[in-house]
Write an enzyme that holds these catalytic residues in place. Sequence first.
Site, mmCIF file in Angstrom:
data_model
loop_
_atom_site.group_PDB
_atom_site.id
_atom_site.type_symbol
_atom_site.label_atom_id
_atom_site.label_comp_id
_atom_site.label_asym_id
_atom_site.label_seq_id
_atom_site.Cartn_x
_atom_site.Cartn_y
_atom_site.Cartn_z
ATOM 1 N N GLY A 29 0.797 -1.230 0.000
ATOM 2 C CA GLY A 29 0.000 0.000 0.000
ATOM 3 C C GLY A 29 0.828 1.278 0.000
ATOM 4 N N THR A 87 2.026 3.024 -2.528
ATOM 5 C CA THR A 87 1.553 3.996 -3.518
ATOM 6 C C THR A 87 0.256 4.660 -3.043
ATOM 7 O OG1 THR A 87 2.604 2.775 -5.291
ATOM 8 C CG2 THR A 87 0.836 4.259 -5.937
ATOM 9 N N LYS A 120 9.135 8.671 -7.590
ATOM 10 C CA LYS A 120 9.553 7.267 -7.390
ATOM 11 C C LYS A 120 10.830 7.097 -8.200
ATOM 12 C CE LYS A 120 8.142 2.510 -7.464
ATOM 13 N NZ LYS A 120 7.392 1.688 -6.500
ATOM 14 N N GLU A 163 8.742 7.491 -3.073
ATOM 15 C CA GLU A 163 8.373 6.088 -2.846
ATOM 16 C C GLU A 163 9.504 5.159 -3.250
ATOM 17 O OE1 GLU A 163 4.660 4.706 -4.619
ATOM 18 O OE2 GLU A 163 5.249 2.608 -4.281
ATOM 19 N N ALA A 198 11.065 1.108 -3.849
ATOM 20 C CA ALA A 198 10.579 -0.072 -4.564
ATOM 21 C C ALA A 198 10.641 -1.225 -3.578
ATOM 22 C CB ALA A 198 11.450 -0.338 -5.781
ATOM 23 N N GLY A 199 9.548 -1.972 -3.449
ATOM 24 C CA GLY A 199 9.521 -3.110 -2.519
ATOM 25 C C GLY A 199 9.772 -2.665 -1.094
ATOM 26 N N PRO A 243 -7.867 2.261 6.352
ATOM 27 C CA PRO A 243 -8.720 1.071 6.344
ATOM 28 C C PRO A 243 -8.935 0.584 4.915
ATOM 29 C CG PRO A 243 -10.056 3.039 6.637
ATOM 30 C CD PRO A 243 -8.616 3.489 6.615
HETATM 31 N N1 LIG Z 1 -6.723 0.834 1.833
HETATM 32 C C1 LIG Z 1 -6.885 0.068 0.764
HETATM 33 N N2 LIG Z 1 -8.096 -0.449 0.474
HETATM 34 C C2 LIG Z 1 -8.249 -1.254 -0.600
HETATM 35 N N3 LIG Z 1 -7.280 -1.576 -1.463
HETATM 36 C C3 LIG Z 1 -6.061 -1.082 -1.227
HETATM 37 C C4 LIG Z 1 -5.794 -0.245 -0.106
HETATM 38 N N4 LIG Z 1 -4.490 0.100 -0.131
HETATM 39 C C5 LIG Z 1 -3.955 -0.490 -1.214
HETATM 40 N N5 LIG Z 1 -4.895 -1.203 -1.876
HETATM 41 C C6 LIG Z 1 -4.682 -1.988 -3.104
HETATM 42 O O1 LIG Z 1 -3.633 -2.904 -2.887
HETATM 43 C C7 LIG Z 1 -2.796 -2.995 -4.034
HETATM 44 C C8 LIG Z 1 -1.353 -2.648 -3.648
HETATM 45 O O2 LIG Z 1 -1.300 -1.301 -3.210
HETATM 46 P P1 LIG Z 1 -0.120 -0.325 -3.630
HETATM 47 O O3 LIG Z 1 0.035 -0.312 -5.120
HETATM 48 O O4 LIG Z 1 -0.380 0.955 -2.951
HETATM 49 O O5 LIG Z 1 1.121 -1.117 -3.002
HETATM 50 P P2 LIG Z 1 2.685 -0.789 -3.105
HETATM 51 O O6 LIG Z 1 3.274 -1.138 -1.799
HETATM 52 O O7 LIG Z 1 2.866 0.584 -3.625
HETATM 53 O O8 LIG Z 1 3.195 -1.840 -4.211
HETATM 54 P P3 LIG Z 1 4.588 -1.780 -5.046
HETATM 55 O O9 LIG Z 1 5.585 -2.560 -4.229
HETATM 56 O O10 LIG Z 1 4.227 -2.489 -6.329
HETATM 57 O O11 LIG Z 1 4.992 -0.359 -5.262
HETATM 58 C C9 LIG Z 1 -3.388 -2.043 -5.071
HETATM 59 O O12 LIG Z 1 -4.202 -2.776 -5.945
HETATM 60 C C10 LIG Z 1 -4.215 -1.083 -4.232
HETATM 61 O O13 LIG Z 1 -5.296 -0.541 -4.961
HETATM 62 MG MG LIG Z 2 3.930 1.255 -5.283
#
Ligand SMILES: Nc1ncnc2c1ncn2[C@@H]1O[C@H](COP(=O)(O)OP(=O)(O)OP(=O)(O)O)[C@@H](O)[C@H]1O
Ligand SMILES: [Mg+2]
Length: 214
Positions: free
Chosen positions: A18, A20, A36, A105, A107-108, A189
């Site tokens: 989450g 992003t 990023k 942001e 990566a990972g 949430p």
């Molecule tokens: N609060 C939330 N409620 C519902 N879905 C969510 C929520 N937060 C994140 N998601 C969903 O979870 C998935 C991963 O979220 P996000 O892309 O923010 O992760 P990330 O950590 O940035 O991933 P990456 O490592 O690829 O950069 C996405 O499909 C996003 O829409």
């Molecule tokens: Mg991301």
Amino acid sequence: MKSLPNRFFITGTDTNVGKTTVAALLCAALDAIYWKPIQTGTRDGADRATVMRLAELPRRRALPEAYRFAPPVSPHLAAQRAGIRIDLRKIKLPAIAAHENLIVEGAGGALVPINSTQLMTDLMSHLGLPVLLVSRTALGTINHTLLSIAALRAARLDLRGVIMVGKPNRENRRAIEHYGEIAVVGAVPLLKKINRATLLRVFRRNFDRKVFAP
Ligand SMILES: Nc1ncnc2c1ncn2[C@@H]1O[C@H](COP(=O)(O)OP(=O)(O)OP(=O)(O)O)[C@@H](O)[C@H]1O
Ligand SMILES: [Mg+2]
């Protein structure tokens, strides 16, 4: 006296936790610029475009990446396959005004390798920004979050807090604060609709205003 700008590096306990979504929330709430520096997996889309859409940022407030790779693999491997080495000296924050807020942001997670000798923690040190750690609320998060906190502290980074994403879990939140000796400074949430309005509402309700001064 004018306060310092809000500038943070967002890392996570894992990919897909989450980061992003939290970055978009903070960009909307703090009117921050997004960056990023290293993006892999561009064949599945880039986080820059997601943040622009979710936070309704104009293109000029979402800075171009320093490195972009198509395969959805770790940066060290994506670079190796592209026949290059990621060089921290080439990752420079484009000139932005001193008062601008900034959300960067990663990566990972924290110990993701970026080349044969350096990790994401080295990028954080190189940029010199305070760090926020995004973690899940679900089972398994205590271990992942405490491990990530230990790695960030071992790298002498300025960890400002944890942001938890998912169905609220009070026991996990308490355990992370207690054993990690860290504050959970925000909680997101599960959202049915993720857009600027819902993200701003979450910021108003669930984020610590002492840490983020809009
Ligand atoms: N609060 C939330 N409620 C519902 N879905 C969510 C929520 N937060 C994140 N998601 C969903 O979870 C998935 C991963 O979220 P996000 O892309 O923010 O992760 P990330 O950590 O940035 O991933 P990456 O490592 O690829 O950069 C996405 O499909 C996003 O829409
Ligand atoms: Mg991301």
